[in-house]
Design a protein around this motif. Structure first.
Motif, PDB file in Angstrom:
ATOM      1  N   SER A  58       0.812  -1.218   0.000  1.00  0.00           N
ATOM      2  CA  SER A  58       0.000   0.000   0.000  1.00  0.00           C
ATOM      3  C   SER A  58       0.843   1.265   0.000  1.00  0.00           C
ATOM      4  CB  SER A  58      -0.951  -0.001   1.208  1.00  0.00           C
ATOM      5  OG  SER A  58      -1.877  -1.044   1.080  1.00  0.00           O
ATOM      6  N   SER A  61       1.965   1.647  -3.509  1.00  0.00           N
ATOM      7  CA  SER A  61       0.837   1.943  -4.392  1.00  0.00           C
ATOM      8  C   SER A  61       0.442   3.410  -4.284  1.00  0.00           C
ATOM      9  CB  SER A  61      -0.356   1.046  -4.044  1.00  0.00           C
ATOM     10  OG  SER A  61      -0.909   1.406  -2.799  1.00  0.00           O
ATOM     11  N   VAL A  97      -7.705   3.764   1.138  1.00  0.00           N
ATOM     12  CA  VAL A  97      -6.788   2.627   0.962  1.00  0.00           C
ATOM     13  C   VAL A  97      -6.385   2.014   2.298  1.00  0.00           C
ATOM     14  CG1 VAL A  97      -4.428   2.008   0.246  1.00  0.00           C
ATOM     15  CG2 VAL A  97      -5.903   3.292  -1.298  1.00  0.00           C
ATOM     16  N   THR A 121      -7.934  -5.422  -4.161  1.00  0.00           N
ATOM     17  CA  THR A 121      -7.722  -5.219  -5.603  1.00  0.00           C
ATOM     18  C   THR A 121      -8.870  -4.423  -6.216  1.00  0.00           C
ATOM     19  OG1 THR A 121      -8.694  -7.407  -6.036  1.00  0.00           O
ATOM     20  CG2 THR A 121      -6.294  -7.277  -5.887  1.00  0.00           C
ATOM     21  N   PHE A 124      -8.322  -0.740  -6.131  1.00  0.00           N
ATOM     22  CA  PHE A 124      -7.416  -0.201  -7.138  1.00  0.00           C
ATOM     23  C   PHE A 124      -8.031  -0.216  -8.537  1.00  0.00           C
ATOM     24  CE2 PHE A 124      -4.545  -1.270  -3.656  1.00  0.00           C
ATOM     25  CZ  PHE A 124      -3.927  -0.041  -3.512  1.00  0.00           C
ATOM     26  N   ASN A 128      -8.089   3.240 -10.599  1.00  0.00           N
ATOM     27  CA  ASN A 128      -7.699   3.324 -12.007  1.00  0.00           C
ATOM     28  C   ASN A 128      -8.799   3.979 -12.844  1.00  0.00           C
ATOM     29  OD1 ASN A 128      -7.870   1.691 -14.864  1.00  0.00           O
ATOM     30  ND2 ASN A 128      -5.760   2.223 -14.319  1.00  0.00           N
ATOM     31  N   TYR A 168      -5.650  -4.676 -13.563  1.00  0.00           N
ATOM     32  CA  TYR A 168      -6.268  -4.622 -12.241  1.00  0.00           C
ATOM     33  C   TYR A 168      -7.494  -5.543 -12.180  1.00  0.00           C
ATOM     34  CZ  TYR A 168      -3.517  -0.724 -10.397  1.00  0.00           C
ATOM     35  OH  TYR A 168      -2.512   0.066  -9.915  1.00  0.00           O
ATOM     36  N   TRP A 190       2.872  -2.293 -10.710  1.00  0.00           N
ATOM     37  CA  TRP A 190       3.481  -1.106 -10.107  1.00  0.00           C
ATOM     38  C   TRP A 190       4.956  -0.996 -10.470  1.00  0.00           C
ATOM     39  CZ3 TRP A 190       0.873  -2.407  -4.817  1.00  0.00           C
ATOM     40  CH2 TRP A 190      -0.472  -2.060  -4.897  1.00  0.00           C
TER      41      TRP A 190
END
Length: 212
Positions: A58, A61, A97, A121, A124, A128, A168, A190
């Motif tokens: 995290s 990310s 997050v 997931t 994310f 996105n 993703y 990433w």
């Protein structure tokens, strides 16, 4: 052309900083009475490995999201309501997050692993989509963008965000059957972004005749 997004960027940086700081709250110290020796401490740290994994994933990310946010606002010079609200959506998801990270830290090493990885997931996937929405709203009107930016540069940035979505989504699907593989897919994406984002920016600057 005067840049109108300074306040947006400053506020966003503050939210990113708070979100990345909150992650460390899931790294717990052992109870003083439970540690009698160095061996006890090592056992405690070993049992905490899901928390360390969640923190690592995290942290990087959010860091990569901040890098991408910085790069996207290097190209956005003006703002409208659409840009402000789509940026707000990104910040809302970034600030959230820490919650799926906490779930991942506590339940990854158990029977609920597939569910917590799916939530992680899935977060994310939404982030996105929010980035794609921000760039779509900004790039459909070139007057909002950096003066002199080319259509090729706009398309390169768009592609950079678009190709992340199916990856993703693939990670989300894997989370229900092979949770560890889902995390590996995200980590690989990433790493790829970290290695490729600089090249993409250099290409855009070269096309515009600007210094990196």
């Amino acid at each position: 052309m005067e840049k109108e997004t300074v306040r947006i960027e400053g506020f966003s940086d503050a939210v990113f900083a708070i979100a990345i700081t909150l992650l460390v709250l899931d790294l717990h110290m052992p109870e003083e009475n439970s540690v009698k020796s160095g061996h006890d401490l090592l056992i405690f740290l070993k049992n905490q490995w899901p928390a360390f994994l969640a923190f690592l994933l995290s942290f990087f990310s959010i860091f990569i999201m901040w890098v991408n946010h910085h790069k996207i606002f290097k190209q956005i010079y003006s703002r409208n309501s659409g840009i402000m609200f789509s940026n707000g959506l990104i910040l809302f998801l970034v600030s959230a997050v820490s919650y799926p990270t906490s779930l991942l830290a506590r339940f990854f090493n158990g029977e609920a692993s597939s569910v917590v990885v799916a939530i992680y997931t899935g977060t994310f996937v939404l982030i996105n989509l929010a980035y794609n929405l921000l760039w779509f709203l900004a790039s459909r009107n070139k007057t909002l963008l950096r003066p002199g930016i080319s259509d090729i540069a706009i398309q390169k940035i768009q592609n950079n965000y678009l190709y992340g979505f199916p990856i993703y989504l693939l990670a989300l699907l894997f989370s229900f059957t092979i949770p560890a593989a889902a995390l590996i897919i995200i980590l690989g994406l990433w790493i790829f972004w970290a290695l490729s984002s600089g090249k993409i920016e250099m290409g855009i600057n070269k096309e515009m005749g600007a210094e990196p």
